[in-house]
Design a protein around this motif. Structure first.
Motif, short mmCIF file in Angstrom:
data_model
loop_
_atom_site.label_atom_id
_atom_site.label_comp_id
_atom_site.label_asym_id
_atom_site.label_seq_id
_atom_site.Cartn_x
_atom_site.Cartn_y
_atom_site.Cartn_z
N ARG A 86 0.84 -1.20 0.00
CA ARG A 86 0.00 0.00 0.00
C ARG A 86 0.88 1.25 0.00
O ARG A 86 0.57 2.23 -0.68
CB ARG A 86 -0.93 0.03 1.21
N ASN A 87 1.95 1.23 0.77
CA ASN A 87 2.86 2.39 0.81
C ASN A 87 3.44 2.69 -0.56
O ASN A 87 3.52 3.85 -0.99
CB ASN A 87 4.00 2.12 1.79
N ALA A 90 0.66 3.90 -3.02
CA ALA A 90 0.24 5.26 -2.63
C ALA A 90 1.25 6.28 -3.14
O ALA A 90 0.88 7.34 -3.65
CB ALA A 90 0.10 5.35 -1.12
N ARG A 93 0.64 6.85 -6.88
CA ARG A 93 -0.58 7.63 -7.15
C ARG A 93 -0.42 9.08 -6.71
O ARG A 93 -0.86 10.00 -7.41
CB ARG A 93 -1.77 6.98 -6.45
N ILE A 94 0.17 9.28 -5.55
CA ILE A 94 0.33 10.64 -5.03
C ILE A 94 1.26 11.45 -5.92
O ILE A 94 1.01 12.63 -6.20
CB ILE A 94 0.82 10.59 -3.57
N TYR A 145 0.65 12.94 4.56
CA TYR A 145 1.37 11.84 3.90
C TYR A 145 2.70 11.59 4.57
O TYR A 145 3.06 10.43 4.87
CB TYR A 145 1.56 12.18 2.42
N ARG A 148 2.02 9.98 7.92
CA ARG A 148 1.07 8.87 7.91
C ARG A 148 -0.11 9.17 8.84
O ARG A 148 -0.51 8.35 9.68
CB ARG A 148 1.74 7.55 8.32
N ASN A 211 -5.79 8.64 -0.82
CA ASN A 211 -4.70 7.66 -0.89
C ASN A 211 -3.99 7.52 0.45
O ASN A 211 -3.58 6.41 0.83
CB ASN A 211 -3.72 8.05 -1.99
N VAL A 212 -3.82 8.64 1.17
CA VAL A 212 -3.20 8.57 2.49
C VAL A 212 -4.09 7.77 3.44
O VAL A 212 -3.59 6.93 4.20
CB VAL A 212 -2.94 9.99 3.04
N GLN A 215 -3.72 4.18 2.55
CA GLN A 215 -2.38 3.74 2.90
C GLN A 215 -2.28 3.41 4.39
O GLN A 215 -1.68 2.40 4.78
CB GLN A 215 -1.38 4.85 2.54
#
Length: 244
Positions: A86-87, A90, A93-94, A145, A148, A211-212, A215
């Motif tokens: 996921r990290n 993400a 995408r970010i 982000y 987290r 997304n965050v 994540q």
């Protein structure tokens, strides 16, 4: 594989992920700086400075390509699973959302060039408020982000409604100016496109927030959020420059 080897792999992955996160945050801050510079050259009616802002978008594009390369390398070398995966996704995408933010900022600068060649119109000043809201949202979500912080990301996601409402009010103001005097049509049309570009920067900030959230939590952010951009008729929803 020994415990020592596993520890080494984990530490190496963590180090690479931290470096990747730092690159993305730096790229995001550069995109916000671009937006603020675009508003500055608009206020100063500085055509040459506007051209420099447009040209600086290449640096953001280059960073996005480097980050994409780093993500692919991390996937190939570390084969992350579950939360680690996921990290990585993400980050990909970010970075793409930040690249779009840079494109929209460059479009604002580009539109300021023809505006500098005509007589100033009253509503120009309102664009700065929209840009301030958008820049704040991007900076806040970059912090979310970096740290987290799902709750901070969620707040950015909710607060986008403020930018939507401001954009709708500004849109109506511009239409009023255009109806009052046909000479305002050309400059106000440029301002309409610029305002829509800034509103879309806010949309990309909410994409990053989503997304965050995913994540950190592993869940989709599917809560209901008011969408207060009331200009989105079938025709007006397409207003805005296409990112390059």
């Amino acid at each position: 594989m020994s415990g020592t080897d596993k520890d080494h792999i984990i530490k190496s992955y963590d180090s690479e992920l931290a470096r990747l996160t730092g690159e993305i945050v730096r790229m995001g801050e550069l995109s916000v700086t671009q937006l603020e510079a675009a508003i500055d050259v608009l206020d100063r009616r500085d055509e040459r400075a506007a051209q420099r802002v447009v040209g600086n978008d290449d640096a953001i594009d280059q960073l996005e390509q480097e980050i994409s390369h780093d993500v692919v390398r991390l996937l190939a070398l570390r084969a992350p699973m579950a939360g680690d995966l996921r990290n990585v996704f993400a980050a990909l995408r970010i970075a793409a959302d930040i690249e779009r933010i840079g494109d929209y900022a460059a479009n604002v600068a580009k539109r300021s060039i023809p505006l500098s060649m005509v007589a100033p119109v009253g509503p120009v000043g309102g664009l700065g408020y929209l840009a301030e809201l958008a820049a704040t949202g991007v900076r806040e979500v970059l912090l979310a982000y970096r740290d987290r912080d799902a709750e901070r990301a969620y707040q950015v996601w909710k607060d986008d409604v403020v930018l939507d409402e401001a954009y709708t009010g500004y849109f109506r103001q511009l239409l009023t100016y255009m109806m009052e005097d046909p000479r305002n049509i050309t400059p106000c049309t440029h301002l309409l496109f610029m305002a829509k570009n800034i509103e879309r920067i806010g949309d990309h900030a909410t994409n990053i927030a989503e997304n965050v959230w995913f994540q950190v939590t592993g869940e989709q952010l599917n809560k209901q959020r008011s969408k207060r951009d009331l200009t989105s008729s079938p025709d007006m929803s397409r207003l805005g420059d296409k990112p390059e």
